[in-house]
Every structure is written in structure tokens, then in C-alpha cells.
Design a protein around this motif. Structure first.
Motif, PDB file in Angstrom:
ATOM      1  N   LYS A   1      13.750 -31.175  34.162  1.00 26.43           N
ATOM      2  CA  LYS A   1      14.243 -32.544  34.329  1.00 26.43           C
ATOM      3  C   LYS A   1      15.605 -32.590  35.015  1.00 26.43           C
ATOM      4  O   LYS A   1      16.113 -33.666  35.319  1.00 26.43           O
ATOM      5  CB  LYS A   1      14.331 -33.220  32.956  1.00 26.43           C
ATOM      6  N   GLY A   2      16.219 -31.419  35.223  1.00 26.41           N
ATOM      7  CA  GLY A   2      17.534 -31.374  35.840  1.00 26.41           C
ATOM      8  C   GLY A   2      18.661 -31.721  34.906  1.00 26.41           C
ATOM      9  O   GLY A   2      19.797 -31.973  35.352  1.00 26.41           O
ATOM     10  N   ASN A   3      18.394 -31.716  33.598  1.00 22.75           N
ATOM     11  CA  ASN A   3      19.410 -32.020  32.591  1.00 22.75           C
ATOM     12  C   ASN A   3      20.126 -30.724  32.223  1.00 22.75           C
ATOM     13  O   ASN A   3      19.811 -30.064  31.230  1.00 22.75           O
ATOM     14  CB  ASN A   3      18.769 -32.669  31.370  1.00 22.75           C
ATOM     15  N   ALA A   4      21.110 -30.366  33.041  1.00 21.74           N
ATOM     16  CA  ALA A   4      21.777 -29.079  32.872  1.00 21.74           C
ATOM     17  C   ALA A   4      22.560 -29.005  31.567  1.00 21.74           C
ATOM     18  O   ALA A   4      22.550 -27.967  30.886  1.00 21.74           O
ATOM     19  CB  ALA A   4      22.702 -28.812  34.056  1.00 21.74           C
ATOM     20  N   GLU A   5      23.232 -30.086  31.181  1.00 26.75           N
ATOM     21  CA  GLU A   5      24.069 -30.060  29.979  1.00 26.75           C
ATOM     22  C   GLU A   5      23.238 -29.791  28.725  1.00 26.75           C
ATOM     23  O   GLU A   5      23.633 -29.005  27.867  1.00 26.75           O
ATOM     24  CB  GLU A   5      24.840 -31.379  29.849  1.00 26.75           C
ATOM     25  N   LYS A   6      22.083 -30.457  28.624  1.00 28.85           N
ATOM     26  CA  LYS A   6      21.199 -30.225  27.469  1.00 28.85           C
ATOM     27  C   LYS A   6      20.615 -28.806  27.508  1.00 28.85           C
ATOM     28  O   LYS A   6      20.431 -28.177  26.464  1.00 28.85           O
ATOM     29  CB  LYS A   6      20.078 -31.263  27.447  1.00 28.85           C
ATOM     30  N   ALA A   7      20.349 -28.318  28.719  1.00 25.31           N
ATOM     31  CA  ALA A   7      19.845 -26.949  28.843  1.00 25.31           C
ATOM     32  C   ALA A   7      20.892 -25.948  28.374  1.00 25.31           C
ATOM     33  O   ALA A   7      20.578 -24.984  27.664  1.00 25.31           O
ATOM     34  CB  ALA A   7      19.451 -26.667  30.293  1.00 25.31           C
ATOM     35  N   TYR A   8      22.179 -26.189  28.718  1.00 23.91           N
ATOM     36  CA  TYR A   8      23.251 -25.316  28.252  1.00 23.91           C
ATOM     37  C   TYR A   8      23.408 -25.404  26.734  1.00 23.91           C
ATOM     38  O   TYR A   8      23.752 -24.423  26.068  1.00 23.91           O
ATOM     39  CB  TYR A   8      24.565 -25.681  28.937  1.00 23.91           C
ATOM     40  N   GLU A   9      23.144 -26.594  26.175  1.00 24.80           N
ATOM     41  CA  GLU A   9      23.229 -26.766  24.728  1.00 24.80           C
ATOM     42  C   GLU A   9      22.150 -25.949  24.011  1.00 24.80           C
ATOM     43  O   GLU A   9      22.422 -25.304  22.989  1.00 24.80           O
ATOM     44  CB  GLU A   9      23.088 -28.252  24.370  1.00 24.80           C
ATOM     45  N   VAL A  10      20.936 -25.983  24.569  1.00 22.65           N
ATOM     46  CA  VAL A  10      19.867 -25.160  23.994  1.00 22.65           C
ATOM     47  C   VAL A  10      20.218 -23.679  24.109  1.00 22.65           C
ATOM     48  O   VAL A  10      20.005 -22.891  23.182  1.00 22.65           O
ATOM     49  CB  VAL A  10      18.519 -25.445  24.697  1.00 22.65           C
ATOM     50  N   ASP A  11      20.786 -23.305  25.245  1.00 26.13           N
ATOM     51  CA  ASP A  11      21.183 -21.913  25.459  1.00 26.13           C
ATOM     52  C   ASP A  11      22.219 -21.474  24.432  1.00 26.13           C
ATOM     53  O   ASP A  11      22.146 -20.364  23.888  1.00 26.13           O
ATOM     54  CB  ASP A  11      21.722 -21.769  26.882  1.00 26.13           C
ATOM     55  N   ALA A  12      23.178 -22.343  24.144  1.00 28.21           N
ATOM     56  CA  ALA A  12      24.203 -22.024  23.142  1.00 28.21           C
ATOM     57  C   ALA A  12      23.587 -21.913  21.749  1.00 28.21           C
ATOM     58  O   ALA A  12      23.975 -21.049  20.945  1.00 28.21           O
ATOM     59  CB  ALA A  12      25.292 -23.105  23.160  1.00 28.21           C
ATOM     60  N   HIS A  13      22.624 -22.782  21.460  1.00 31.62           N
ATOM     61  CA  HIS A  13      21.939 -22.733  20.158  1.00 31.62           C
ATOM     62  C   HIS A  13      21.163 -21.424  20.011  1.00 31.62           C
ATOM     63  O   HIS A  13      21.115 -20.830  18.921  1.00 31.62           O
ATOM     64  CB  HIS A  13      20.994 -23.931  20.027  1.00 31.62           C
ATOM     65  N   MET A  14      20.573 -20.959  21.089  1.00 31.65           N
ATOM     66  CA  MET A  14      19.873 -19.680  21.077  1.00 31.65           C
ATOM     67  C   MET A  14      20.840 -18.540  20.765  1.00 31.65           C
ATOM     68  O   MET A  14      20.534 -17.635  19.966  1.00 31.65           O
ATOM     69  CB  MET A  14      19.198 -19.429  22.431  1.00 31.65           C
ATOM     70  N   HIS A  15      21.997 -18.588  21.398  1.00 35.24           N
ATOM     71  CA  HIS A  15      22.995 -17.542  21.182  1.00 35.24           C
ATOM     72  C   HIS A  15      23.456 -17.518  19.733  1.00 35.24           C
ATOM     73  O   HIS A  15      23.626 -16.440  19.136  1.00 35.24           O
ATOM     74  CB  HIS A  15      24.179 -17.767  22.118  1.00 35.24           C
ATOM     75  N   GLU A  16      23.646 -18.690  19.132  1.00 37.54           N
ATOM     76  CA  GLU A  16      24.049 -18.775  17.724  1.00 37.54           C
ATOM     77  C   GLU A  16      22.975 -18.204  16.797  1.00 37.54           C
ATOM     78  O   GLU A  16      23.292 -17.627  15.752  1.00 37.54           O
ATOM     79  CB  GLU A  16      24.340 -20.222  17.345  1.00 37.54           C
ATOM     80  N   SER A  17      21.719 -18.382  17.172  1.00 39.05           N
ATOM     81  CA  SER A  17      20.601 -17.892  16.350  1.00 39.05           C
ATOM     82  C   SER A  17      20.286 -16.427  16.610  1.00 39.05           C
ATOM     83  O   SER A  17      19.376 -15.877  15.982  1.00 39.05           O
ATOM     84  CB  SER A  17      19.351 -18.742  16.615  1.00 39.05           C
ATOM     85  N   GLY A  18      21.010 -15.788  17.535  1.00 39.51           N
ATOM     86  CA  GLY A  18      20.775 -14.379  17.828  1.00 39.51           C
ATOM     87  C   GLY A  18      19.551 -14.125  18.683  1.00 39.51           C
ATOM     88  O   GLY A  18      19.011 -13.012  18.671  1.00 39.51           O
ATOM     89  N   VAL A  19      19.106 -15.144  19.423  1.00 40.90           N
ATOM     90  CA  VAL A  19      17.939 -15.002  20.295  1.00 40.90           C
ATOM     91  C   VAL A  19      18.428 -14.726  21.713  1.00 40.90           C
ATOM     92  O   VAL A  19      19.206 -15.501  22.269  1.00 40.90           O
ATOM     93  CB  VAL A  19      17.061 -16.269  20.272  1.00 40.90           C
ATOM     94  N   MET A  20      17.988 -13.599  22.287  1.00 35.42           N
ATOM     95  CA  MET A  20      18.427 -13.203  23.616  1.00 35.42           C
ATOM     96  C   MET A  20      17.502 -13.782  24.681  1.00 35.42           C
ATOM     97  O   MET A  20      16.277 -13.725  24.568  1.00 35.42           O
ATOM     98  CB  MET A  20      18.433 -11.677  23.727  1.00 35.42           C
ATOM     99  N   THR A  21      18.124 -14.335  25.716  1.00 35.62           N
ATOM    100  CA  THR A  21      17.342 -14.861  26.837  1.00 35.62           C
ATOM    101  C   THR A  21      16.834 -13.717  27.706  1.00 35.62           C
ATOM    102  O   THR A  21      17.446 -12.654  27.788  1.00 35.62           O
ATOM    103  CB  THR A  21      18.207 -15.795  27.703  1.00 35.62           C
TER     104      THR A  21
END
Length: 637
Positions: free
Chosen positions: A293-313
Motif C-alpha cells: 500500500k506504500g504505507n512506509a511508516e506502518k511498515a517500519y512500525e511492524v518491523d520494530a515490533h518484530m525486532h522487539e519480539s526477537g523475530v529476524m527478518t
């Protein structure tokens, strides 16, 4: 054990019973063979007209089962009054069985437990306990009954509507049959079948598969999967069936198929609140949905949530983040994603390489960068990071010169002439990796065998190289070629600074089988350069641990991709393998050693701001790896 004073009465009973059946007295056993018995006896009647040898072989089995196939009336062993054995009426009941033999078995007990009144008639009991091992007989009967009950339970479970539905849904999931699965679901609901978590997850998976387009079916099926998926989930919630990670993942895919990545992200947040650990596939729908959808800010938010949960991209997620960063002209995030690809992926796929190439050719890439920088600061950052990158941002100005090229054997770029560096491995990382490797090996192998090898290696090591003997001896050969192995070993000895033989790891079966070359093997053994791994072991653990602990080269063409090597992870092992594995190629003159490259095959950022991105390549030594070279036309410090 000798008889107690109470045991004459014990034998009088036997004599009386023996006279009844055989017409003669019972002969007691020899003193040295006498054992004491309690009052529980098993009486077995077997017709003498049959072949007794067949009964003798199965006597113990029949006694344990307490089943008499010939005389049903004696199959159940109930207690018999003691006095009844001496009445003439009871003896007459035995007349039809005069031609039978009587087998009496007893259970041994301690003599101290036997007293004088034990065999007498008790006024309170009025029944003797000499009848028939009723307790043990009933236990055996109950055991048989329980066993049959378990079988019946398993059979009933296999024939239950819930189990049959599970089998059918699994088959639909395997072949992607959504319509058939929905028909089974509707039928089970109408019949009142109780659905479990597994049933719902299979249905939701099929709905999400079709709704997201993975099934490659018609639009009608996509709409059907989307509509029925949410209906089934509501039914699951109404039935109070607890969801798990698979449930939330399927619902997140359905939410994204409905173009609602926010709902998919909320579902992942609920997982964490409920104590369910999310996985990479749980975050994927929301992250990719926001990126599309081109929603970069929300995508970065999901990425940060992944990092907090210890999930590696991994590469697909990083590629999506790279694309959305390029589309939104966020040059800092583009720079960050390139470095994350360097750390996580190292060598990129063709699709990622194409996106990186397009970025460097764009106007946005040409307009970003510092025209002046602190050279000393850049060098300190490069040294501090281990080499190959500095992480201080884009350097230089102007358009980029982007070319796909190859490297020389020494790591010099054919396009720009820059030499790639060899990124050092932290010695502490190597020590930790060796410890982890030993721990894994001890859990998979016989611990004593591997500990013995560690002690042997400490005594005879270190070595300059370790040879995977079986792999080298079988290159381009159907049979085990020891002469081929000898040539490689001699060549490695000549290359060694200390002129020492390398360590050869061979399985014990190979060493014992090859008697024709026993002198060579014995010579290596005496020199302390041959270790025969024990029977039943996996020699991969041995040669890999030896190479890591000795910090030396390992000679093998093993791709190191099977389950064993996957246990070692994707962080340190690929880097170690790249710097220590010696491969062999065949020529007319024999095998040729291909030493590890003197540079690291990883995305590199130079001190002048140039970038070199390697592509994924097969382990084909004849096919050079493709690199993307991106350098500035203007390089000013």
C-alpha cells in the motif's frame, strides 16, 4: 530352602489330590529342590489323549492367561472349599476326568510367612485359600480386558466422525480443495460433529490460501475463501475453541486479502498479549500489506515490533522494506536496508539485485551523499566494524556508475579496480562456535566417543588442515579411491608451513575394509594424523569440529546444506565456511585444490563510498559469481 514344621500338612493335601486323580500317593521332591509355597494354587486339567509335548511348550503361557480351551468349566478359577476336596461327592465329579493329568502350579513365598494354622479351615472364612491363584488370575484377565479395551478405544477413535473429518480435511489441504473442504464443514455442522482446533485451522488455511491468490484459482474462489474464512473464524470463537499461532497467521492473511493490513497487525499484537509467540510468517502479511500500500511508516512500525519480539527478518521482508523506502524517497532507510541485507543475507537473489541496481541508477541516488567527509573517522569506523563497511552514510556526489562485473582471484573488481577486503572473524566468535558445535555433537553422537575424540585432538593437534577422507576419496569415483586421497594429503603436506601431514578423518568401516592399503593407513595412524570415527557415528561432526577448534582449513566438497549444518544457524557458520573450506575440482592431471578466496563474499562498502553487491551463485567453480559494482564518478574526501 528347607520345609518348615507346618509343611507335612501341605504335602498331605497334595497326596490326597494325587490319589484322587492318579490312584497313587504323591512323591515329594528331593530336599535340596524343595521350595516353600503359599496356599494359592492353579489346577489345570489336560486330556492325556492329546499330545502333551505341545502343551508343555505352551504351559507357562496358558497358566498366565488362565484360559483352559478344553474345559470351560475350569477356565475361571474360583475358590473351592477345603473340605470339599475330601468328600466322596467331589471325587465322583472328577471321574469323567480320570484319564486326565493334573498340573498344579504354585507361587513361591517366604517360609517365614507360613504358619501352622494357615492351611486349616478358618471359622471366619469357612473357605480354604488352596483353590486357585484367584488374585493373579483375575489380574491377568483384567490385563487382557484392558488391552482389548484400549484396542477398542483406538478403533472407536479412528471410526469417530471427528477423526474421519480430520483425515478428509488434511487431504483437502494437501491438494488445495477448498470447495470440498467447505462441503465437509457444512455437513459436519449439520450432523453436530464437534470441531477441534485442527479442523478450524485446516479450513482457515484453505480459505486464506485461495483469498490471497496463492491457489492460483478463479476470482470466484477468492471471494468464497474470503467470505467463508471470516464466517468459520466467528464460529470458532462462538464454540470457544482456543486459537493458536496458525489460526492468527491464517486470519492475518485473510485480513490482508481484504486489504486491511491494520487488522492483520492487530491480530499479531493480540498474539503477544495472549502469550502466543509470533513467528516470521505471522508478521509477513501485515508487513507486506503495508509495503504494497506504500504505507512506509506502518511498515517500519511492524518491523520494530518484530525486532522487539526477537523475530529476524529475511530477504523477502527486507526487499519489501527496501522497495517502500525507495518509493517514498527515504534515502536513510535505503542505506539502512542495504546494511541489513549485508548482515543478514550477505549474497542477494536476482530480484533483490535488480532493485538495488535500479536504485543506484535513479535520480534520488545521484542527489544523496556527502561531498566532504573525515577520512580518519571513516577508517576508524571500518577498522572498528571488522572491515568491509563503515556505516556513516552515503559518501560522494553525482551519478553512480553501475556495472555488473566479476572479481579476479585476488578480489579486484574488473570494473572499478578496487580490491575487496577479507572481513575478519572475531576469535571469541570462533571459540563460542566450537563450544556450540561440541555441545550439538555430544547430543547427536555417543557422548563418550566424541569426548574421546576431543581428548585425542588435544593431544595430537593442532593441524594446518583437516581432510574429509571419505568425500575426497569418492570424488568422481564409484569406489573408495585411497590413492586419490593420498595425493591430496601429500599436496597439503607440501603446502603446510610446518610440512606436517593434515588430519584425515575416516570412518572405522572404511579403515577396516581397505586391507590392500593397510600399510598407508597404519602409517598415518602411527603418525597421529588419522582418526577413525567409531561405528554408528557421523564423521561430519568430527572433521568440522577439528577444523573449527584448530582454526584451520577443511578440505571437502560437501555442500554443508543438510539438516546437520542447518542446526548451526545462519549467522556465524556461513562466514566461517567461506574463509576455511577448500574445494576440489577435477582435471586431466587429477584433483586441484581451490583455496578459499582472499576476500569476503558479502556486500561491501568501501572507504571511498563505492558499493559491491554479490549475487547468489551455485558452488560451480567454473561459473564466476556476478557482482554489482556501484561507484561515484566524483570521489572527493
Amino acid at each position: 530352602m528347607r520345609l518348615a514344621s507346618t509343611q507335612p500338612l501341605f504335602f498331605s493335601f497334595f497326596q490326597s489330590l494325587h490319589r484322587t486323580v492318579y490312584g497313587r500317593a504323591f512323591a515329594p521332591p528331593k530336599p535340596n529342590a524343595v521350595r516353600s509355597y503359599n496356599s494359592f494354587f492353579v489346577i489345570r486339567f489336560i486330556p492325556t489323549s492329546l499330545n502333551l509335548s505341545s502343551f508343555e511348550s505352551k504351559r507357562k503361557q496358558r497358566v498366565m492367561l488362565r484360559v483352559n480351551p478344553f474345559l470351560p468349566s475350569f477356565s475361571m478359577f474360583n475358590k473351592i472349599p477345603f473340605s470339599l476336596l475330601y468328600r466322596s461327592s467331589f471325587r465322583r465329579t472328577l471321574h469323567p476326568f480320570v484319564t486326565c493329568r493334573c498340573y498344579i502350579f504354585a507361587k513361591p513365598v517366604s517360609v517365614s510367612n507360613v504358619n501352622a494354622n494357615f492351611f486349616a479351615v478358618d471359622k471366619k472364612r469357612n473357605l480354604s485359600t488352596v483353590a486357585t491363584a484367584k488374585k493373579s488370575g483375575l489380574n491377568a484377565s483384567n490385563s487382557s480386558t484392558n488391552e482389548m479395551s484400549n484396542k477398542e478405544k483406538k478403533k472407536a477413535k479412528r471410526e469417530s466422525p471427528e477423526f474421519l473429518l480430520k483425515v478428509k480435511l488434511d487431504n483437502c489441504s494437501k491438494h488445495g480443495k477448498l470447495e470440498e473442504a467447505l462441503g465437509l464443514y457444512d455437513e459436519s455442522i449439520s450432523n453436530g460433529v464437534s470441531l477441534t482446533n485442527h479442523h478450524y485451522n485446516m479450513l482457515l488455511y484453505l480459505c486464506a490460501r485461495e483469498a490471497s491468490g496463492d491457489g492460483g484459482q478463479l476470482d470466484e474462489l477468492k471471494e468464497l475463501g474470503l467470505k467463508r474464512g471470516f464466517e468459520i473464524f466467528q464460529k470458532m470463537v462462538g464454540d470457544k475453541v482456543s486459537p493458536n499461532e496458525a489460526t492468527f497467521t491464517s486470519m492475518a492473511r485473510l485480513a490482508v486479502a481484504r486489504e486491511d493490513p491494520d487488522m492483520a497487525f492487530e491480530l499479531v499484537k493480540q498474539m503477544k498479549d495472549l502469550g502466543i509467540l509470533p513467528r516470521l510468517r505471522s508478521y509477513g502479511p501485515a508487513l507486506l500489506g503495508f509495503c504494497e500500500k506504500g504505507n512506509a511508516e506502518k511498515a517500519y512500525e511492524v518491523d520494530a515490533h518484530m525486532h522487539e519480539s526477537g523475530v529476524m527478518t529475511e530477504e523477502p521482508e527486507l526487499l519489501a522494506l527496501l522497495k517502500v523506502s525507495i518509493e517514498t524517497k527515504n534515502t536513510e532507510k535505503v542505506y539502512e536496508m542495504l546494511h541489513r541485507l549485508r548482515v543478514t543475507v550477505r549474497q542477494v537473489s536476482e530480484s533483490t539485485l535488480q532493485v538495488v541496481e535500479d536504485w543506484f541508477k535513479s535520480e534520488d541516488a545521484a542527489n544523496v551523499g556527502s561531498e566532504k567527509w573525515d577520512v580518519k573517522q571513516i577508517k576508524e569506523a571500518v577498522v572498528g566494524g571488522g572491515g568491509g563497511w563503515h556505516g556513516l552514510g552515503w559518501l560522494g556526489s553525482g551519478r553512480w556508475r553501475v556495472v555488473r562485473t566479476t572479481m579476479t582471484k585476488n578480489g579486484v573488481c574488473h570494473s572499478c579496480g578496487e580490491k575487496l577486503v577479507c572481513i575478519d572473524i572475531d576469535p571469541k566468535e570462533t571459540e563460542n562456535f566450537a563450544a556450540k558445535l561440541a555441545e550439538l555433537a555430544c547430543s547427536k553422537e555417543a557422548r563418550a566417543d566424541f569426548v574421546r575424540f576431543q581428548e585425542w585432538l588435544q593431544q595430537h593437534g593442532p593441524f594446518d588442515a583437516v581432510v574429509d577422507g571419505a568425500n575426497v576419496a569418492l570424488i568422481n569415483s564409484v569406489n573408495f579411491n585411497l590413492n586419490q586421497l593420498k595425493k591430496v594429503v601429500n599436496q597439503l603436506q607440501q603446502m603446510s608451513p610446518s610440512k606436517r601431514f593434515p588430519l584425515v578423518i575416516l570412518h572405522q568401516s572404511r579403515v577396516a575394509r581397505d586391507r590392500n592399503n593397510g600399510t598407508w593407513l597404519e602409517k598415518w595412524k602411527k603418525a597421529g594424523v588419522l582418526y577413525a570415527t567409531p561405528y554408528g557415528s557421523n564423521d561430519d561432526w568430527y572433521w568440522l569440529y577439528a577444523a573449527v577448534s584448530c582454526k584451520c582449513l577443511v578440505v571437502t566438497n560437501d555442500e554443508m546444506r543438510d539438516h546437520l549444518f542447518q542446526l548451526l544457524g545462519n549467522s556465524f557458520f556461513p562466514r566461517w565456511k567461506e574463509k576455511h573450506q577448500v574445494r576440489l575440482s577435477t582435471t586431466r592431471t587429477g584433483l586441484v585444490l581451490n583455496m578459499p578466496p582472499p576476500y569476503s563474499i558479502v556486500i561491501q562498502e568501501s572507504e571511498s563510498g563505492s558499493w559491491h553487491v554479490p549475487s547468489i551463485a551455485d558452488d560451480d567453480l567454473s561459473n564466476p559469481r556476478q557482482w554489482l559494482c556501484a561507484c561515484r564518478s566524483k570521489k572527493t574526501p
